[in-house]
Design a protein around this motif. Sequence first.
Motif, PDB file in Angstrom:
ATOM      1  N   LEU A 182       0.836  -1.197   0.000  1.00 17.73           N
ATOM      2  CA  LEU A 182       0.000   0.000   0.000  1.00 17.73           C
ATOM      3  C   LEU A 182       0.873   1.250   0.000  1.00 17.73           C
ATOM      4  N   ILE A 183       0.545   2.180  -0.865  1.00 15.56           N
ATOM      5  CA  ILE A 183       1.190   3.485  -0.867  1.00 15.56           C
ATOM      6  C   ILE A 183       0.493   4.297   0.219  1.00 15.56           C
ATOM      7  N   MET A 184       1.282   4.885   1.087  1.00 18.46           N
ATOM      8  CA  MET A 184       0.726   5.599   2.229  1.00 18.46           C
ATOM      9  C   MET A 184       0.984   7.089   2.113  1.00 18.46           C
ATOM     10  N   GLU A 185       0.153   7.857   2.809  1.00 19.39           N
ATOM     11  CA  GLU A 185       0.370   9.297   2.869  1.00 19.39           C
ATOM     12  C   GLU A 185       1.605   9.600   3.713  1.00 19.39           C
ATOM     13  N   GLN A 186       2.094  10.816   3.611  1.00 18.14           N
ATOM     14  CA  GLN A 186       3.257  11.233   4.379  1.00 18.14           C
ATOM     15  C   GLN A 186       2.949  11.190   5.872  1.00 18.14           C
ATOM     16  N   PRO A 187       3.894  10.760   6.684  1.00 22.76           N
ATOM     17  CA  PRO A 187       3.673  10.817   8.131  1.00 22.76           C
ATOM     18  C   PRO A 187       3.803  12.253   8.629  1.00 22.76           C
ATOM     19  N   ASP A 188       3.241  12.495   9.807  1.00 20.30           N
ATOM     20  CA  ASP A 188       3.416  13.798  10.459  1.00 20.30           C
ATOM     21  C   ASP A 188       4.811  13.846  11.051  1.00 20.30           C
ATOM     22  N   PRO A 189       5.427  15.035  11.109  1.00 21.16           N
ATOM     23  CA  PRO A 189       6.750  15.131  11.756  1.00 21.16           C
ATOM     24  C   PRO A 189       6.643  14.700  13.221  1.00 21.16           C
ATOM     25  N   LEU A 190       7.665  14.052  13.692  1.00 17.36           N
ATOM     26  CA  LEU A 190       7.703  13.629  15.084  1.00 17.36           C
ATOM     27  C   LEU A 190       7.975  14.851  15.956  1.00 17.36           C
ATOM     28  N   PRO A 191       7.137  15.092  16.960  1.00 23.47           N
ATOM     29  CA  PRO A 191       7.357  16.260  17.819  1.00 23.47           C
ATOM     30  C   PRO A 191       8.701  16.157  18.544  1.00 23.47           C
ATOM     31  N   PRO A 192       9.323  17.298  18.818  1.00 24.57           N
ATOM     32  CA  PRO A 192      10.581  17.277  19.565  1.00 24.57           C
ATOM     33  C   PRO A 192      10.373  16.590  20.917  1.00 24.57           C
ATOM     34  N   GLY A 193      11.365  15.862  21.341  1.00 25.78           N
ATOM     35  CA  GLY A 193      11.276  15.187  22.623  1.00 25.78           C
ATOM     36  C   GLY A 193      12.332  14.118  22.747  1.00 25.78           C
ATOM     37  N   LYS A 194      12.233  13.370  23.807  1.00 27.35           N
ATOM     38  CA  LYS A 194      13.153  12.271  24.052  1.00 27.35           C
ATOM     39  C   LYS A 194      12.400  10.976  23.793  1.00 27.35           C
ATOM     40  N   TYR A 195      12.982  10.101  22.971  1.00 29.74           N
ATOM     41  CA  TYR A 195      12.328   8.868  22.567  1.00 29.74           C
ATOM     42  C   TYR A 195      13.207   7.675  22.847  1.00 29.74           C
ATOM     43  N   GLU A 196      12.570   6.579  23.210  1.00 34.57           N
ATOM     44  CA  GLU A 196      13.285   5.330  23.407  1.00 34.57           C
ATOM     45  C   GLU A 196      12.856   4.379  22.305  1.00 34.57           C
ATOM     46  N   VAL A 197      13.801   3.902  21.520  1.00 33.80           N
ATOM     47  CA  VAL A 197      13.510   2.996  20.422  1.00 33.80           C
ATOM     48  C   VAL A 197      13.721   1.574  20.926  1.00 33.80           C
ATOM     49  N   THR A 198      12.706   0.735  20.772  1.00 37.85           N
ATOM     50  CA  THR A 198      12.797  -0.659  21.209  1.00 37.85           C
ATOM     51  C   THR A 198      12.448  -1.559  20.043  1.00 37.85           C
ATOM     52  N   GLY A 199      12.758  -2.824  20.180  1.00 35.04           N
ATOM     53  CA  GLY A 199      12.379  -3.815  19.187  1.00 35.04           C
ATOM     54  C   GLY A 199      13.274  -3.851  18.043  1.00 35.04           C
TER      55      GLY A 199
END
Length: 68
Positions: free
Chosen positions: A51-68
Amino acid sequence: GTGAESWGLWTKDPGPRGVRLSNFQRLEETGQAPAGWSFDKADWWLEEHGLIMEQPDPLPPGKYEVTG
């Protein structure tokens, strides 16, 4: 880490709003998906089910933890 400013987030489920890859030509010609989002032929997203998807929204500034 760094680089999160270039990440995106789909705030709406992209599945039902997506366009099948088999309809790429029509999407490219019209520039508009049936769900109403605009298609940018220079910058688009393809999910794992074709599926062709629409553009994602920009990720808001902040601190993120990437898992998986």
